[in-house]
Design a protein around this motif. Sequence first.
Motif, PDB file in Angstrom:
ATOM      1  N   UNK A  19     -50.608  -6.446  -3.467  1.00 44.82           N
ATOM      2  CA  UNK A  19     -49.504  -7.097  -4.148  1.00 44.82           C
ATOM      3  C   UNK A  19     -48.216  -6.287  -4.000  1.00 44.82           C
ATOM      4  N   UNK A  20     -48.323  -4.966  -4.134  1.00 42.54           N
ATOM      5  CA  UNK A  20     -47.154  -4.122  -3.949  1.00 42.54           C
ATOM      6  C   UNK A  20     -46.655  -4.190  -2.506  1.00 42.54           C
ATOM      7  N   UNK A  21     -47.592  -4.226  -1.561  1.00 43.99           N
ATOM      8  CA  UNK A  21     -47.212  -4.297  -0.147  1.00 43.99           C
ATOM      9  C   UNK A  21     -46.424  -5.568   0.122  1.00 43.99           C
ATOM     10  N   UNK A  22     -46.827  -6.668  -0.475  1.00 47.05           N
ATOM     11  CA  UNK A  22     -46.129  -7.933  -0.274  1.00 47.05           C
ATOM     12  C   UNK A  22     -44.708  -7.882  -0.836  1.00 47.05           C
ATOM     13  N   UNK A  23     -44.536  -7.147  -1.917  1.00 48.74           N
ATOM     14  CA  UNK A  23     -43.204  -7.031  -2.520  1.00 48.74           C
ATOM     15  C   UNK A  23     -42.302  -6.121  -1.698  1.00 48.74           C
ATOM     16  N   UNK A  24     -42.839  -5.023  -1.198  1.00 46.75           N
ATOM     17  CA  UNK A  24     -41.986  -3.999  -0.590  1.00 46.75           C
ATOM     18  C   UNK A  24     -41.935  -4.034   0.937  1.00 46.75           C
ATOM     19  N   UNK A  25     -42.782  -4.798   1.590  1.00 47.46           N
ATOM     20  CA  UNK A  25     -42.708  -4.882   3.046  1.00 47.46           C
ATOM     21  C   UNK A  25     -41.571  -5.803   3.462  1.00 47.46           C
ATOM     22  N   UNK A  26     -40.871  -5.434   4.528  1.00 47.77           N
ATOM     23  CA  UNK A  26     -39.703  -6.182   4.978  1.00 47.77           C
ATOM     24  C   UNK A  26     -39.938  -6.754   6.372  1.00 47.77           C
ATOM     25  N   UNK A  27     -39.265  -7.856   6.689  1.00 45.97           N
ATOM     26  CA  UNK A  27     -39.370  -8.445   8.028  1.00 45.97           C
ATOM     27  C   UNK A  27     -38.022  -8.438   8.726  1.00 45.97           C
ATOM     28  N   UNK A  28     -37.176  -7.481   8.366  1.00 47.21           N
ATOM     29  CA  UNK A  28     -35.857  -7.385   8.983  1.00 47.21           C
ATOM     30  C   UNK A  28     -35.414  -5.926   9.009  1.00 47.21           C
TER      31      UNK A  28
END
Length: 269
Positions: free
Chosen positions: A260-269
């Motif tokens: 869940x934390x990874x989904x919040x803090x991972x970026x695609x830009x």
Amino acid sequence: MQELDPAQVLLAKAYVSLRQEPTGLAVSFADGSTITADFVIAADGIHSPIRTQLFPSVRFAGTGHVVWRGMSEVQLAPKYKQAIMEAWADGVRFGFSEVADGVVDWFAVVKPGLVGPDRHQLKAQLQAVFQSFAYPIPAILASAEEARIIRNDIADFDPIRQWSQGNVCLIGDAAHAATPYMGQGGCQAVEDAYVLAQCLAQEATPELAFAAMQRLRRKRATHIVRTSRLIGRAGYLTSVAGAFRNFVMRAAPARLVEQQFFQVYSLNY
């Protein structure tokens, strides 16, 4: 990228209206002045008057709860000094984090009616609501300066389909306001600004840049809005439902929480 000249920053400007002129976008202010620009970026918050003008059908979703925020000068026990904590009980919640040595930023979310309108008794009323909470919450409230406690109604709005119209673009809470339960409001505005700067540098026109920014950011921002709303509802559960929530949260595998934390803090830009 050039740094903005401080002389270009105009303060105490209350927005009145926006209109398209042959020379560009004319923005009028309450002091009678007008500024003309090639494009406008509206970072004017959840109650954005520019969004109201462009997209008047936005539907707000209020929680009926009020958040009180403050800063306290208090030394916490070592285990709390570099932690972000939140406590839930009886349909109210209290969160805090130390932002500097001996300086604690905190918020208290309460139901309507638990804290009255008399600011002279505000601190005492908050202390009464949270008197049964464990350390350090009573200590934080005891050290709060009553005059500096601020109040906000908690609300968000359903994600809107467009963040821009022509050469006007909404960012931050103006485009995708979320409740504060994930602490992501300001973070998402910064991400908008970062991506928008990239898109303006890469695209031929502001209108194309605004569309590109939304393509990159909309899915992530919408996830934050919806997840924060869900977390908020979960935090208000009481009785049997609240006990079941506590059981599920304690039983959740660490790997699931990390995802869940990874989904919040991972970026695609």
